[in-house]
Design an enzyme around this catalytic site. Structure first.
Site, PDB file in Angstrom:
ATOM      1  N   ASN A  27      86.547  50.841  -9.880  1.00 24.93           N
ATOM      2  CA  ASN A  27      87.943  50.586  -9.487  1.00 24.93           C
ATOM      3  C   ASN A  27      88.412  51.524  -8.358  1.00 24.93           C
ATOM      4  O   ASN A  27      89.421  51.255  -7.711  1.00 24.93           O
ATOM      5  CB  ASN A  27      88.898  50.708 -10.682  1.00 24.93           C
ATOM      6  CG  ASN A  27      88.819  49.525 -11.628  1.00 24.93           C
ATOM      7  OD1 ASN A  27      89.038  49.663 -12.835  1.00 24.93           O
ATOM      8  ND2 ASN A  27      88.526  48.340 -11.112  1.00 24.93           N
ATOM      9  N   ASP A  77      91.875  42.483 -18.343  1.00 25.02           N
ATOM     10  CA  ASP A  77      91.813  41.920 -16.991  1.00 25.02           C
ATOM     11  C   ASP A  77      92.961  40.927 -16.754  1.00 25.02           C
ATOM     12  O   ASP A  77      93.425  40.269 -17.679  1.00 25.02           O
ATOM     13  CB  ASP A  77      90.456  41.210 -16.817  1.00 25.02           C
ATOM     14  CG  ASP A  77      90.206  40.811 -15.380  1.00 25.02           C
ATOM     15  OD1 ASP A  77      90.759  41.459 -14.469  1.00 25.02           O
ATOM     16  OD2 ASP A  77      89.453  39.852 -15.157  1.00 25.02           O
TER      17      ASP A  77
END
Ligand code: FPP
Length: 235
Positions: free
Chosen positions: A61, A13
């Site tokens: 996503n 991330d």
């Protein structure tokens, strides 16, 4: 280092923030993140880590802009088809965990290409979680198990946590060390079944900056953990 984890997992991330803080596009952050992953896969192999699982693209996503999703898919294709060559030469075996539905056919082709190219490699396994969700994985495993129960391939009394784990996307050892970069401390639906006893490590680093020395720090942290698996410490 004495105690090397068998299975390390990384939630990669912070690519977007890494880039925007430098006045660059989010895509530039993903590109830099991909370079970092290439380095880490080679380093994991050198360190004797057996499995490196990484969260490359979650089922959620797809909620991002078409521009970002398209950029990521094209980046993945370039890596799977060409840029993983250095990783492949190091004897790393690439596997994928996740669902194939919703994926472009050229992406699936690239995934199959790298899987086939590395199928006989005997080094570190790079398990790329792609169009992946941890709850989805448990649901998909349950459906497969249900079919096997119905067709009497497995008996009810033989179902336990070990046999259940064989129905997951890949048959891998449990996660020992789970790292999340990006200055957040959450699991975001990543490998929920596999990380039940994982040690958790949250470095204050965006993924593109998480280089080999940062993995060393994580391994040092792991080395000092006292893992009891629900037991108590015996003197
Ligand atoms: C999360 O950062 C990262 C992703 C959704 C993509 C991860 C992809 C890579 C590291 C590229 C390379 C991967 C392969 C398999 C070649 P973010 O965009 O959510 O960052 P932010 O939280 O700062 O916005």
């Amino acid at each position: 280092m004495n105690k090397i984890p068998n299975h390390v997992a990384i939630i990669m991330d912070g690519n977007g923030r890494w880039a925007t803080e430098r006045g660059m596009s989010r895509s530039a952050g993903h590109k830099e993140g991909a370079k970092t992953l290439e380095k880490l896969a080679i380093y994991a192999q050198d360190k004797g880590i057996k499995v490196l699982s990484v969260y490359a693209f979650s089922t959620d996503n797809f909620k991002r802009s078409k521009e970002e999703v398209d950029y990521l898919m094209n980046l993945f294709i370039v890596y799977f088809k060409e840029k993983f060559d250095r990783v492949i030469k190091k004897n790393v075996k690439v596997l994928f965990s996740g669902r194939k539905v919703n994926l472009r056919s050229d992406v699936i082709d690239a995934m199959e290409e790298v899987t086939n190219k590395t199928k006989d490699n005997t080094g570190c396994i790079l398990n790329i979680c792609f169009n992946y969700g941890g709850q989805e994985e448990i649901v998909d495993a349950s459906l497969k198990l249900f079919k096997d129960l119905n067709s009497k391939k497995i008996k009810e009394e033989d179902i336990n946590k070990e046999t259940f784990s064989k129905y997951l996307y890949q048959d891998l050892p449990p996660i020992d060390l789970l790292i999340r970069t990006g200055k957040e401390q959450r699991l975001s639906n990543f490998m929920l079944y596999e990380s039940s006893y994982a040690e958790l490590y949250f470095p204050d680093t965006y993924f593109p900056d998480f280089k080999e020395n940062c993995l060393d720090e994580a391994l040092k942290y792991y080395e000092n953990r006292d893992r009891r698996f629900g037991n108590i410490k015996k003197d």
